[in-house]
Motif scaffolding. Structure first.
Motif, mmCIF file in Angstrom:
data_model
loop_
_atom_site.group_PDB
_atom_site.id
_atom_site.type_symbol
_atom_site.label_atom_id
_atom_site.label_comp_id
_atom_site.label_asym_id
_atom_site.label_seq_id
_atom_site.Cartn_x
_atom_site.Cartn_y
_atom_site.Cartn_z
ATOM 1 N N ASN A 17 27.791 -16.964 -80.791
ATOM 2 C CA ASN A 17 27.463 -15.889 -80.366
ATOM 3 C C ASN A 17 25.925 -15.356 -80.111
ATOM 4 N N PHE A 22 28.827 -13.487 -76.695
ATOM 5 C CA PHE A 22 30.027 -13.413 -77.149
ATOM 6 C C PHE A 22 31.124 -14.274 -76.632
ATOM 7 N N ASP A 222 23.252 -6.386 -78.950
ATOM 8 C CA ASP A 222 24.462 -6.590 -78.546
ATOM 9 C C ASP A 222 25.296 -5.341 -78.648
#
Length: 305
Positions: A17, A22, A222
Motif C-alpha cells: 500500500n 491500496f 490516503d
C-alpha cells in the motif's frame, strides 16, 4: 534451470500500500522466508525458527498445500520432500508473511515438478490465492511493484531504480488482515474515489522522481484505508509525529498493520530508528532496505549457512 536433489528457495518479505496504493502497490524488503529442500519418500516440513514451530509438519502445512495445488493445476504429482524452513518475517504484522509463503509454495511446485512456470504465470497463481497482487508481486519480482488484477489477468511493473530506507516499528500484538479489512467501508463516494486515486497516482510519480517530501505528503493523505485502520494501531499518531521530527519523509501502515513503516532517505534510517527505539521501547524497531532480487531458487552448494 537444472537443480540437484537439494536446493534453496528464498523469498523476501513485503510491505503493501505505502499509503494510498491500496491493494496495488508493494515493496520487497530484506527479511526472508528460506526453505532448504531435499527430495524424500514422504512430505515433512520442519521449522528452525521459533515463531513457526506450531505449524503443521505434513501436507496440511500452508506452503505444501500451495505447492500441491499448484502442481495439480498442471497435472503434476509432486515427489515428496523433506524441508527445513526458516523465517525472520514477523507473522500477522503486515509484512507479507502469508504472501511469502504463497510464493514459496509456487516456487516449490515449479522446482520439484519441473513445470517451467513463467514469472507471469507464478504471479497470476499467487494473485488468485491472495486476492490482490501487491505483496505477492513484490516478493516474486523484488523492488517496487505496482499491479492491477482484472479479468483474471495481472498487469504490472516492477521498478528497481529507486532507493530509500525504512524503519519498521513492530508492535507485539498481531492484527489479522481479515479483522483490519472489516473496518473498511464497502463503498466510497465519487468525490472521495477521485481524491483517493489522484493521491495514489501522485505518490507513484513522487517516488519515481525522488520527490520525497511530496511522496510523504501523499502517504499521509490516503483515503482508502488509513482513516479507518489507524485507530486500531496503538500509538500510530505518536510514532508518525516523532518519526517526522527525526527526519522521516513519510509514514504509513505496512499492509493492514499493525507494523508502522517510517520512510527515510538513504543513510538516515539509523537516526530515526535510534530515536523511535528509545521512545517506543516496548515495540520492536528494525531498519529495512529494499530487496531488488525477489524470490530465488538455487542449488544447495551455493547456499552459505
Amino acid at each position: 534451470m537444472t537443480l540437484n536433489d537439494r536446493f534453496i528457495i528464498k523469498v523476501p518479505a513485503s510491505t503493501a500500500n505505502l499509503g494510498p496504493g491500496f491493494d496495488s502497490m508493494g515493496l520487497a524488503v530484506d527479511l526472508y522466508l528460506t526453505l532448504e529442500v531435499e527430495k524424500s519418500d514422504k512430505w515433512n516440513i520442519q521449522s528452525v525458527s521459533d515463531e513457526l514451530k506450531g505449524f503443521p509438519t505434513d501436507e496440511t502445512n500452508f506452503i505444501l498445500q500451495i505447492a500441491i495445488k499448484t502442481a495439480s493445476k498442471y497435472g503434476v504429482n509432486l515427489q515428496p520432500c523433506q524441508i527445513q524452513v526458516a523465517s525472520d518475517i514477523p507473522l500477522a504484522r503486515g509484512l507479507g508473511s502469508s504472501a511469502a509463503a504463497i510464493i514459496a509454495g509456487i516456487e516449490l511446485a515449479d522446482s520439484v515438478g519441473n513445470i517451467g512456470l513463467t514469472q507471469q504465470e507464478k504471479l497470476l497463481i499467487a494473485t488468485e490465492v491472495e486476492g490482490h497482487p501487491d505483496n505477492v508481486g513484490a516478493s516474486l519480482f523484488g523492488g517496487l511493484f505496482i499491479g492491477s488484477y482484472q479479468d483474471n489477468e495481472v498487469d504490472m511493473l516492477s521498478i528497481s531504480n529507486i532507493s530509500f530506507e525504512m524503519v519498521a516499528v513492530i508492535p507485539d500484538e498481531i492484527l489479522l488482515t481479515k479483522d483490519s479489512r472489516g473496518v473498511l467501508p464497502a463503498e466510497l463516494s465519487r468525490e472521495c474515489a477521485i481524491q483517493a486515486s489522484s493521491t495514489a497516482n501522485l505518490l507513484v510519480a513522487a517516488l519515481l522522481t525522488q520527490n520525497w517530501g511530496l511522496a510523504g505528503k501523499m502517504m499521509s493523505q490516503d483515503l482508502f484505508h488509513h482513516p479507518y485502520r489507524k485507530p486500531l494501531i496503538r500509538a500510530y499518531q505518536e510514532i508518525e509525529e516523532m518519526a517526522k521530527e527525526l527526519g522521516a519523509f513519510g509514514v504509513a501502515l505496512s499492509g493492514a498493520g499493525p507494523t508502522v513503516l517510517c520512510f527515510t532517505e538513504k543513510g538516515k534510517g539509523k537516526v530515526v530508528e535510534r530515536g523511535l527505539k528509545s521512545e517506543f521501547s516496548r515495540m520492536s524497531t528494525k531498519i529495512l532496505t529494499i530487496d531488488f532480487s525477489g524470490s530465488s531458487v538455487s542449488s544447495v552448494e551455493r547456499f552459505v549457512k
